[in-house]
Write an enzyme that holds these catalytic residues in place. Structure first.
Site, PDB file in Angstrom:
ATOM      1  N   ASP A  89      10.729  -5.097  25.818  1.00 22.67           N
ATOM      2  CA  ASP A  89       9.905  -5.546  26.919  1.00 22.67           C
ATOM      3  C   ASP A  89      10.714  -6.606  27.654  1.00 22.67           C
ATOM      4  O   ASP A  89      11.575  -7.246  27.059  1.00 22.67           O
ATOM      5  CB  ASP A  89       8.630  -6.157  26.282  1.00 22.67           C
ATOM      6  N   CYS A 275     -12.985  -1.401   3.628  1.00 25.25           N
ATOM      7  CA  CYS A 275     -11.779  -0.661   3.985  1.00 25.25           C
ATOM      8  C   CYS A 275     -11.126  -0.131   2.721  1.00 25.25           C
ATOM      9  O   CYS A 275     -11.276  -0.717   1.646  1.00 25.25           O
ATOM     10  CB  CYS A 275     -10.831  -1.593   4.732  1.00 25.25           C
ATOM     11  N   CYS A 277      -7.676   0.744   2.657  1.00 24.00           N
ATOM     12  CA  CYS A 277      -6.217   0.699   2.773  1.00 24.00           C
ATOM     13  C   CYS A 277      -5.627   0.113   1.485  1.00 24.00           C
ATOM     14  O   CYS A 277      -6.353  -0.461   0.673  1.00 24.00           O
ATOM     15  CB  CYS A 277      -5.814  -0.093   4.010  1.00 24.00           C
TER      16      CYS A 277
HETATM   17 ZN   LIG Z   1      -7.784  -2.669   4.584  1.00 28.03          ZN
END
Ligand SMILES: [Zn+2]
Length: 656
Positions: A89, A275, A277
């Site tokens: 960028d 979650c 993950c």
């Molecule tokens: Zn997570």
């Protein structure tokens, strides 16, 4: 750099973007990496998160003497230790964020990005904020365009990212995009959208993306600059955004916030981690809170990145399965401002419809009244009004029937037809003639038994339009039931005829079906598979979506009866001999495409003089065929000198 289309759904694409430093499968997330200090090492992102490309800041690298020296010596990829392609960028966002001019100019920063071996470098564009007036934004666009031209001689071998600016002014966005489209570029970021997302102005975001897309070339990747939260990935992908970058995974982590697919949670307020993950599976909210600050931040950043990359996997899988609209509809129910975004898609129905494939691998679900605005539904309605033809003078409506309608209503249909009455089935999508029961999305759709008010009102309005368009008088089921028994036509005949008119336009059935007509049916399903006319195999009906695949004999009839440009794809003289032999037509050799054709449509390949070369199935719409330099535009089925494929002939079929 080259970009190729591998799949599609809505305005979204599954793309293969080949760069000198590796391949990127799109839509893809480019996590933002700080060139000096990384919360999650870039190498770990590549190895453990499946990140294909990252973005880092060239201005920060340039300004810091130590980083600058190392980047020039080891390249930017060496500096951050990332084995794949790296985008850089410029300082545009820093200028916006800190509200000041910085000490670097456009030519310098572009040359620097080239010298440090960026895969794609960005010009120093002007970030137009939502509070600027139209004339201020117009000036910013002019400066940005000037800098895009100025950058060209400095880019060397590096791919150039030419951003589309224009604030919230659609005309300026489109003008900027059109001008950028005429220049050499590897991709186009849509810039200046961060304030819109920060203020949850998602409807404005939709209008900004759509206006930019109207001006951009379809054949280059489009990048949504600074799209941080995964909540916007599905709808932005639907609008044709191929690349996303995000610093949110680490910024949110700094604030103790957890990104979730349908929102954000604050770690301090959580009893449990919602979650699955690897981070959340191995710890608890309490343990996470107890970690030392830097470690907690790193773990939250990992969680945030897991959720973000998983959402893009979900988006890509939804495109493959033809279920992206359903994913967008689900996600947009997470927040009222996103519901505004979903409803704002209606304003861009035309653009979306041009990209929407003829049919999809999975069924269309009614998830709420917004579903009725989907291009699939609107296209079905338009084709029933404009293309469909029925020999009847009256129509009756059946309230509900299991699909396929022909199986449950075949007898009723034949009786009604014998008396000049067309049988329609009431669905929230349309009033559907029974004989169209096998085409997408009629057979491949599901609605709830309990309708909402919008569905009911929409049906009444559409039914009125159908009655008017076809000159039908509405009769009741009881009136028709009272009529004497009489032999009706064959449903198969009417089905093939209606399918061909709806698929190719009025007049197609007449052109194709010259008596005597014979069908060959599948021994297992009893459905018509092959259609013969005057002894020639002219087409087959696909089991997947109920539409026709043309054989060359059928294509020749349509070619003779329908004037150009109808159903035509004109190819270059260099390419024509290959199509005659039945080989696929590549995008770069396509000269023109009938504007009415959509991805997935059957088409006639012709040369400049409208001589027929082949027939096949279109993979791209006209805008795309004109813009893509790589990939197949038409899957050719049969060329005039090829013997054609054996395909579905023979097996499991019995003559009728
Ligand atoms: Zn997570």
């Amino acid at each position: 750099v080259r970009f190729e289309l591998l799949g599609r759904d809505g305005g979204a694409r599954l793309g293969k973007w080949v760069t000198p430093h590796g391949e990127v499968r799109t839509p893809a997330l480019l996590p933002v990496i700080h060139p000096g200090q990384q919360v999650i090492p870039a190498r770990e992102m590549h190895d453990k998160f499946g990140v294909q490309m990252v973005i880092t800041n060239s201005y920060i690298t340039w300004r810091n003497p130590a980083l600058r020296e190392r980047a020039l010596k080891q390249t930017i990829r060496g500096l951050i230790d990332f084995p794949g392609p790296v985008m850089t960028d410029s300082s545009t966002f820093q200028m916006y964020f800190y509200g000041k001019e910085l000490e670097v100019d456009n030519a310098t920063i572009v040359s620097f990005q080239r010298d440090i071996g960026s895969t794609v470098g960005t010009i120093l564009d002007i970030f137009a904020t939502p509070d600027m007036t139209e004339s201020e934004v117009g000036q910013a666009v002019d400066t940005t365009l000037h800098r895009a031209r100025e950058a060209q001689p400095h880019k060397g071998e590096m791919g150039l990212a030419l951003p589309v600016q224009g604030g919230t002014f659609p005309a300026l966005r489109e003008r900027c995009a059109r001008a950028m489209a005429g220049m050499d570029a590897a991709m186009h970021p849509i810039g200046g959208v961060v304030p819109l997302m920060e203020q949850q102005r998602y409807a404005d975001l939709v209008h900004v993306i759509a206006a930019s897309q109207r001006g951009l070339p379809a054949g280059r990747p489009v990048h949504l600059f600074g799209a941080g939260h995964p909540l916007v990935f599905p709808i932005a992908a639907l609008l044709g955004c191929d690349l996303f970058d995000s610093a949110s995974y680490s910024k949110f982590a700094q604030d103790g916030r957890m990104i979730l697919p349908d929102g954000t949670a604050i770690l301090d307020e959580l009893e449990e981690l919602p979650c699955a993950c690897p981070v959340c599976s191995a710890t608890t909210a309490r343990e996470l809170r107890a970690l030392p600050t830097s470690e907690r931040e790193a773990q939250l950043a990992r969680h945030n990145l897991h959720v973000s990359v998983a959402e893009l996997r979900r988006v890509r899988e939804a495109i493959r399965a033809g279920r992206l609209w359903e994913l967008v509809e689900q996600r947009c129910r997470a927040h009222p401002a996103l519901l505004d975004a979903l409803r704002s898609l209606d304003a861009h129905a035309g653009w979306l419809e041009r990209r929407e494939p003829l049919s999809k691998p999975s069924a269309l679900f009614y998830t709420g009244s917004e579903t009725l605005a989907r291009p699939d539904v609107q296209r079905l309605r338009a084709r029933l009004l404009e293309r469909y033809r029925s020999p009847c003078e009256a129509a009756m409506v059946v309230e509900h029937a299991p699909r396929p309608f022909g199986r449950t209503l075949g007898g009723k249909w034949a009786h009604a037809r014998a008396h000049g009455v067309q049988l329609l089935v009431k669905t929230p999508f349309a009033a559907i003639p029974v004989e169209l029961d096998e085409v997408y999305p009629v057979a491949q759709s599901h609605e709830p038994r309990l309708w909402d008010r919008d569905a009911g009102k929409g049906f009444t309005r559409f039914l009125d339009a159908m009655l008017a368009a076809h000159g039908w008088k509405l009769v009741t089921e009881e009136e028709v039931a009272a009529l004497p028994a009489k032999e009706g036509p064959r449903l198969d005949d009417a089905r093939v005829r209606a399918t061909l008119d709806v698929q190719f336009g009025r007049g197609a059935a007449e052109a194709l079906l010259r008596a005597p007509v014979r069908f060959r049916k599948s021994a297992t399903t009893g459905r018509v598979r092959n259609v013969f006319s005057e002894g020639e195999h002219i087409l087959s009906l696909r089991a997947s979506d109920g539409y026709a695949s043309l054989k060359l004999a059928g294509a020749r009839r349509l070619h003779a009866e329908l004037p150009p440009p109808r159903l035509r794809v004109v190819v270059d003289a260099d390419s024509a001999p290959f199509q005659r032999e039945g080989r696929n037509a590549f995008a770069k050799f396509v000269r023109a495409v009938d504007d009415e054709l959509r991805p997935g449509d059957e088409c006639l390949l012709v040369d400049d003089a409208d001589r027929i070369l082949a027939c096949g199935r279109l993979a791209l719409n006209g805008d795309e065929a004109a813009s893509f330099r790589h990939g197949v535009a038409v899957d050719v089925r049969e060329g005039v000198v090829s013997r054609g494929s054996a395909d579905e002939d023979g097996e499991g079929l019995q003559p009728v």
